[in-house]
Write an enzyme that holds these catalytic residues in place. Structure first.
Site, PDB file in Angstrom:
ATOM      1  N   TYR A  97       0.838  -1.208   0.000  1.00 31.83           N
ATOM      2  CA  TYR A  97       0.000   0.000   0.000  1.00 31.83           C
ATOM      3  C   TYR A  97       0.870   1.254   0.000  1.00 31.83           C
ATOM      4  O   TYR A  97       0.628   2.194  -0.767  1.00 31.83           O
ATOM      5  CB  TYR A  97      -0.910  -0.038   1.228  1.00 31.83           C
ATOM      6  CG  TYR A  97      -1.902   1.088   1.329  1.00 31.83           C
ATOM      7  CD1 TYR A  97      -3.024   1.126   0.502  1.00 31.83           C
ATOM      8  CD2 TYR A  97      -1.742   2.093   2.273  1.00 31.83           C
ATOM      9  CE1 TYR A  97      -3.956   2.154   0.612  1.00 31.83           C
ATOM     10  CE2 TYR A  97      -2.672   3.121   2.393  1.00 31.83           C
ATOM     11  CZ  TYR A  97      -3.770   3.140   1.561  1.00 31.83           C
ATOM     12  OH  TYR A  97      -4.688   4.167   1.679  1.00 31.83           O
ATOM     13  N   LYS A 101       0.955   4.116  -2.915  1.00 33.64           N
ATOM     14  CA  LYS A 101       0.586   5.497  -2.608  1.00 33.64           C
ATOM     15  C   LYS A 101       1.770   6.451  -2.785  1.00 33.64           C
ATOM     16  O   LYS A 101       1.579   7.605  -3.178  1.00 33.64           O
ATOM     17  CB  LYS A 101      -0.007   5.588  -1.202  1.00 33.64           C
ATOM     18  CG  LYS A 101      -1.337   4.839  -1.051  1.00 33.64           C
ATOM     19  CD  LYS A 101      -2.392   5.343  -2.025  1.00 33.64           C
ATOM     20  CE  LYS A 101      -3.746   4.715  -1.798  1.00 33.64           C
ATOM     21  NZ  LYS A 101      -4.785   5.300  -2.653  1.00 33.64           N
TER      22      LYS A 101
END
Length: 187
Positions: A97, A101
């Site tokens: 993640y 991001k």
């Protein structure tokens, strides 16, 4: 319009059909995101790839088909990507993640440079803990998180929406290539 942002062909087809019907978009917000948290040594290949496919490749799949039609408007425009505090500083159990991001931040910063002469701005919003279905942490982890947030609360979706609304407005025409954190002072 519903489609799988991780599917390049489907995304492009649906978006171009929409543009054909309603005209070029003046603004685009890319906010798709999933998590599949685990310690890095325990991440499966699917855990890695599916998060990258939705969270990072989804940005490309949604925004890229919109760019040339947006440029053709000759009226500026706005692009916003929802990153995360995890993309700025990383987070335990979220290597996939955090990588996705952080990748969004780099992509948006580059896009901002490319599109500036067209008066199209590109920015990232980097939320911290926001009261959504995505936040599923145990009581101890929540207690630790609250200790890291000076405001001692989670954010509300309407607070993130208000920031996005401002960035889409004409008042934000001089804001580009930025990562704006909304995290109660966490970072």
């Amino acid at each position: 319009m519903i489609f799988d942002v991780s599917n390049t062909v489907q995304s492009k087809s649906k978006i171009l059909a929409s543009i054909e019907k309603v005209g070029p978009y003046w603004g685009v917000i890319s906010n798709a995101g999933i998590t599949k948290d685990n310690a890095f040594p325990s991440l499966s290949e699917d855990d890695w790839k599916s998060v990258i496919d939705v969270d990072l490749n989804g940005f490309f799949n949604v925004v890229q088909p919109c760019i040339m039609p947006m440029i053709s408007l000759k009226n500026g425009g706005r692009i916003i990507a929802l990153s995360s505090v995890s993309g700025i500083c990383g987070n335990r159990g979220q290597a996939n993640y955090s990588a996705a991001k952080a990748g969004l931040i780099g992509a948006v910063k580059s896009l901002a440079i490319e599109l500036a002469k067209r008066k199209i701005t590109a920015n990232c919003i980097a939320p911290g803990l926001i009261e959504t279905e995505m936040v599923q942490i145990n009581e101890l982890a929540m207690k630790m998180a609250m200790e890291a947030i000076p405001l001692r609360r989670m954010g509300k979706p309407k607070e993130v929406a208000a920031l996005a609304s401002f960035l889409m407005s004409s008042e934000a025409s001089y804001i580009t290539r930025q990562v704006i954190s909304i995290n109660g002072g966490m970072v």
